[in-house]
Design an enzyme around this catalytic site. Structure first.
Site, short mmCIF file in Angstrom:
data_model
loop_
_atom_site.label_atom_id
_atom_site.label_comp_id
_atom_site.label_asym_id
_atom_site.label_seq_id
_atom_site.Cartn_x
_atom_site.Cartn_y
_atom_site.Cartn_z
CE LYS A 75 -3.87 1.99 2.69
NZ LYS A 75 -4.71 1.78 3.89
CB SER A 149 -7.88 3.47 2.93
OG SER A 149 -6.96 2.95 3.90
CB SER A 173 -8.01 0.47 5.81
OG SER A 173 -8.71 1.68 5.94
#
Length: 526
Positions: A75, A149, A173
């Protein structure tokens, strides 16, 4: 179709038998990576990846760990040396000198970092659409959200294109994208893994997470990450204070589930799906009972009240604090926080509105809310003493990209759908719990079924008319079908430092479900 399944067990077997090599895997995967234009914010060059494979080939057989040659995506709010970090905001981009310690530990274990994945900007969201880099595709159907996210990380694992991917989790997330892409999402106890080298969302709550094909794969990566030390700047790192006092959860344990009034499966235009959601959740309950679980009554009221505080109180100011220097660089002289953020075009519209709420609170409000949280925690702990484990839906609904963008679009965005996704996730880090999201079934949506309610028929027609190639990604065989199969997931939660015991139960849950990773593991593709 790839030659090999990328779960770690299968890939290790292929490597050990000589049936495959890291280089052959990377060469086979790379065309999929280059076509995944909304999954990656940064993709490593093929030359660099081949060099990494060559370096790994030089490692003696005796020194090769279980993660040797394992492809991994990260990420883009987590630092990896040699790759830019943007946190989903182009103007925020910087080039880190060092990898986050947890990423360095994975690298030294032999992982191949293929690139940085898309995300909701500054990790503010559970939907996956809040990014200037586009929306990563849902592994099952691109018309539906991938979750956030950590959208790109959940998506790429769900599509079977890497073995593991790294995410973060502040409000859910590391779990919601797992549920929406049909893979495993593992979030440890707060502080279990060093968060040095992670762009803060809420620094006191942030956790590094793993998306994986299986619980065993995720646990392997989590242990390696947890071995990393962040040095004197590792302010939020914690260590298990009472491991010798923990009673094993198996073979018999108590578990609690939300009562009916908390299980709001309703989705505008999809009311006829409610019985399927109810059935799938009941199946998960029975599966947990088959593992020795004894269901007990737990009041989720205090937990949900805690969840509401994460975005609905002065605690939202921590999101401002984490990137304060960057935000104040764009602040106009004389403008207050809210005024400044609402016109800050460096940020996505909905991101501006969320973080701008921090300007509505004073320092005294923070102390008031800390006192309120302490009281709610006390009430929540009374309930958590009744059960060793909580079983909750990972998400309560499947929304389309168009629905989210419609709600969150100009002039003033709303985010009720995003809030619904966080109902059983937002309280977890505030209550210092660990969690594992696992696949648990399928929800089948027949877009042309006769006899469904008029409102549902209208939504189905809208979905059929959506541009399924809007993500500029090669779609899978389920996308654009009139019958849509979407994953249903559940999450197991426990009090802090029960990670290893929780992983054992989650692994058994996944095994007994018979479900693997993504559409292929759910047997919705050939």
């Amino acid at each position: 179709m790839l030659s090999y399944s990328l779960d770690i067990s299968s890939l290790r077997k292929a490597y050990l038998t000589g049936a495959s090599t890291p280089l052959s895997i990377i060469n086979e995967l790379y065309p999929c990576f280059t076509s995944s234009t909304t999954t990656f914010i940064y993709l490593e060059s093929i030359e660099s990846l081949r060099k990494r494979c060559s370096d790994l080939d030089a490692v003696p057989l005796s020194a090769r760990t279980p993660l040797w040659g394992i492809p991994c995506a990260v990420k883009d709010n987590v630092d990896v040396a040699g790759m830019p970090t943007t946190a989903g905001c182009p103007k925020f981009q910087y080039q880190p000198d060092n990898s986050a310690p947890a990423m360095q530990a994975l690298f030294e274990a032999g992982v191949i970092f293929v690139g940085k994945t898309n995300m909701d900007q500054f990790a503010a969201g559970l939907v996956g659409t809040r990014s200037p880099y586009g929306t990563a595709p849902n592994a099952f159907d691109h018309r539906f959200i991938p979750g956030g996210s950590s959208s790109g990380s959940g998506s790429i694992v769900g599509r079977g294109l890497v073995s593991i991917a790294i995410g973060t989790d502040t409000a859910g997330s590391g779990r919601v994208p797992a549920g929406l892409n049909g893979c495993v999402g593992m979030k440890g106890t707060v502080g279990y893994v060093s968060t040095v080298g992670v762009v803060p969302a809420c620094a006191s709550l942030d956790c590094l997470t793993v998306f994986a094909h299986t619980v065993e794969d995720g646990a392997l990566a989590m242990r390696v990450m947890a071995s990393a030390e962040g040095g004197p700047n590792d302010a939020w790192r914690r260590y298990n204070p009472a491991s010798h006092q923990l009673t094993p959860l198996m073979p018999s344990f108590r578990f609690g589930v939300p009562s009916v009034e908390f299980l709001d499966w309703s989705t505008s235009g999809a009311s006829h799906l409610r019985p399927q959601y109810e059935h799938r959740f009941q199946e998960a309950i029975e599966r947990l009972k088959s593992l020795g679980g004894v269901q007990v009554e737990v009041d989720f009221g205090p937990l949900c009240a805690v969840a509401a505080m994460l975005y609905g109180s002065s605690f939202v100011a921590e999101r401002y604090s984490g990137i304060r220097k960057f935000l104040e660089q764009g602040r106009k002289r004389g403008a207050d926080v809210e005024q400044s953020l609402l016109v800050d075009e460096r940020l996505e519209l909905v991101t501006r509105h969320i973080i701008s709420k921090s300007g509505n609170f004073s320092a005294a409000d923070v102390f008031d809310d800390l006192a309120r949280l302490a009281l709610l925690k006390s009430k929540a702990m009374v309930q958590l003493e009744k059960a060793d484990v909580l079983l909750v839906p990972t998400m309560l609904a499947h929304f389309t990209v168009a629905e989210i963008k419609g709600e969150e679009g100009p002039p003033i965005p709303a985010w009720t759908m995003n809030a619904k996704q966080g109902k059983f996730t937002n309280f977890v880090n505030l209550l210092d719990m660990c969690g594992v999201a696992v696949p648990s079934g399928l929800i089948t949506y027949d877009l042309t079924a006769a006899g469904i309610p008029k409102e549902d028929e209208k939504r189905a027609t809208s979905i059929l008319q959506q541009d399924v190639m809007s993500n500029d990604e090669p779609h899978n065989s389920t996308t654009a079908n009139e019958v849509v199969h979407l994953p249903f997931g559940v999450t197991l939660l426990a009090k802090g430092w029960r990670d290893e015991e929780l992983w054992k139960i989650a692994a058994e849950m996944q095994t007994r479900s018979g479900l693997g990773c993504g559409p292929k593991g759910h047997k919705t593709t050939a």
